[in-house]
Design an enzyme around this catalytic site. Structure first.
Site, PDB file in Angstrom:
ATOM      1  N   ASN A  43       0.833  -1.212   0.000  1.00  0.00           N
ATOM      2  CA  ASN A  43       0.000   0.000   0.000  1.00  0.00           C
ATOM      3  C   ASN A  43       0.866   1.261   0.000  1.00  0.00           C
ATOM      4  O   ASN A  43       0.614   2.211  -0.749  1.00  0.00           O
ATOM      5  CB  ASN A  43      -0.896   0.036   1.248  1.00  0.00           C
ATOM      6  CG  ASN A  43      -1.984  -1.025   1.222  1.00  0.00           C
ATOM      7  OD1 ASN A  43      -2.290  -1.585   0.170  1.00  0.00           O
ATOM      8  ND2 ASN A  43      -2.572  -1.318   2.379  1.00  0.00           N
ATOM      9  N   ASP A 250      -1.404   4.095   5.553  1.00  0.00           N
ATOM     10  CA  ASP A 250      -0.424   3.722   4.523  1.00  0.00           C
ATOM     11  C   ASP A 250      -0.317   4.821   3.472  1.00  0.00           C
ATOM     12  O   ASP A 250       0.771   5.124   2.980  1.00  0.00           O
ATOM     13  CB  ASP A 250      -0.826   2.400   3.848  1.00  0.00           C
ATOM     14  CG  ASP A 250      -0.858   1.252   4.842  1.00  0.00           C
ATOM     15  OD1 ASP A 250      -0.129   1.324   5.845  1.00  0.00           O
ATOM     16  OD2 ASP A 250      -1.611   0.282   4.613  1.00  0.00           O
TER      17      ASP A 250
HETATM   18  O1  RIB Z   1      -2.905  -0.929   6.639  1.00  0.00           O
HETATM   19  C1  RIB Z   1      -3.881  -1.645   5.938  1.00  0.00           C
HETATM   20  C2  RIB Z   1      -3.363  -2.988   5.566  1.00  0.00           C
HETATM   21  O2  RIB Z   1      -3.153  -3.729   6.742  1.00  0.00           O
HETATM   22  C3  RIB Z   1      -4.312  -3.814   4.740  1.00  0.00           C
HETATM   23  O3  RIB Z   1      -4.151  -3.612   3.361  1.00  0.00           O
HETATM   24  C4  RIB Z   1      -4.036  -5.235   5.195  1.00  0.00           C
HETATM   25  O4  RIB Z   1      -3.428  -6.018   4.220  1.00  0.00           O
HETATM   26  C5  RIB Z   1      -3.178  -5.099   6.441  1.00  0.00           C
HETATM   27  O5  RIB Z   1      -1.887  -5.471   6.231  1.00  0.00           O
END
Ligand code: RIB
Length: 299
Positions: A43, A250
């Site tokens: 992400n 993220d």
């Molecule tokens: O921060 C979100 C992410 O946390 C998700 O995409 C999931 O995969 C987890 O790792």
């Protein structure tokens, strides 16, 4: 151009929409299921790439269908995946995300992510002095430490997003230029809980007086707070219609790394990343709503 290297996890997110979580022993009929590429590492890499900087991801996937799907997706998102390796007889990380009306609940099965160990060659090749290394804690702790120490040694800017929180973060601080906990992770860092805003700001200042690492706390709907010259500066979040908060942190971290790689100051970078994170929650899926720089400017 300066580059962002992300060292981190790659998952397939299975997003199940349901009114509420089942109780233990209960079976519940949900509403829908959608599959999205996720994982904090993937992400953050995609969020940085959408800003228009060169991004490399160091990570591990399994030799299953999800593995090839996420690999192709990352290539399409213009992330350099030459240091994403595949491991036999193990599954690609999976996150079961229960999306409720207001928030979500996530169970992560790390799979191949936990086999990301011997990365010296990849790190040496990808990280240069003028780059930014961004990492989190969904891969082995020792690998995170190794990555931070090597990047710091090379003179790169190092960012640690301490999620999910682990107390070994304290040992990593000498190699971390910028740390980006959310409020709960900040409490983990302090070793105690915070009851109100006044205490929160005081704790941020006290922490910053005794640590050389730049502190930036992401606070969901309350915005972003960071310390600068013995002050706490808070950038409030703008109001939007929230569809899905998964991946908002993220998005913040990826854009922050991209802005710093572009040579912006911490305050400029925080301002842009905060707006980017706000925009990201308006769509379903961790990466769907991650904006470009043009979209952030228009917002
Ligand atoms: O921060 C979100 C992410 O946390 C998700 O995409 C999931 O995969 C987890 O790792």
């Amino acid at each position: 151009m300066n580059k962002v290297t992300v060292l981190g996890s790659i998952n397939m997110d299975m997003v199940m929409e349901t009114d509420r979580l089942p109780k233990v022993g209960e079976t519940l009929l949900g509403d829908s299921i959608n599959y999205y590429v996720g994982g904090k590492g993937a992400n953050q890499a995609v969020a940085a790439a959408r800003i228009g900087v060169d991004v490399a991801l160091i990570g591990k996937i399994g030799d299953d269908t999800f593995g090839s799907k996420v690999y192709k997706h990352l290539e399409k998102e213009k992330v350099d995946v030459s240091a994403v390796t595949s491991e036999k007889n193990i599954f690609t990380g999976v996150a079961s995300i229960f999306k409720l009306q207001e928030d979500n609940a996530i169970v992560v099965l790390p799979g191949a992510n936990m086999l990301l160990g011997d990365i010296n060659e990849e790190l040496n090749e990808k990280i240069k002095a003028e780059d930014v290394l961004l990492t989190q804690l969904e891969i082995p702790i020792e690998t995170v430490k190794k990555g931070l120490a090597l990047a710091k040694d090379k003179g790169a800017i190092t960012i640690l997003n301490p999620a999910p929180y682990n107390e070994s973060v304290i040992d990593m601080l000498p190699f971390v230029d910028i740390i980006t906990p959310n409020e709960t992770e900040f409490e983990g860092l302090l070793g105690h809980s915070i009851t109100d805003t006044m205490q929160f700001e005081k704790e941020m200042l006290d922490w910053s007086k005794t640590n050389d690492t730049q502190l930036i706390v992401t606070r969901g709907g309350d915005g972003i707070s960071y310390t600068a010259e013995n002050n706490v500066i808070t950038i409030p979040a703008e109001k939007v219609t929230v569809v899905d908060t998964t991946g908002a942190g993220d998005t913040f971290n990826g854009i922050l790394a991209a802005c710093l790689a572009k040579g912006m100051t911490v305050s400029e970078s925080v301002e842009i990343s905060g707006k980017g994170a706000t925009l990201s929650v308006t769509k379903l899926g961790a990466q769907t709503g991650m904006p470009t720089l043009t979209e952030i400017a228009a917002f």
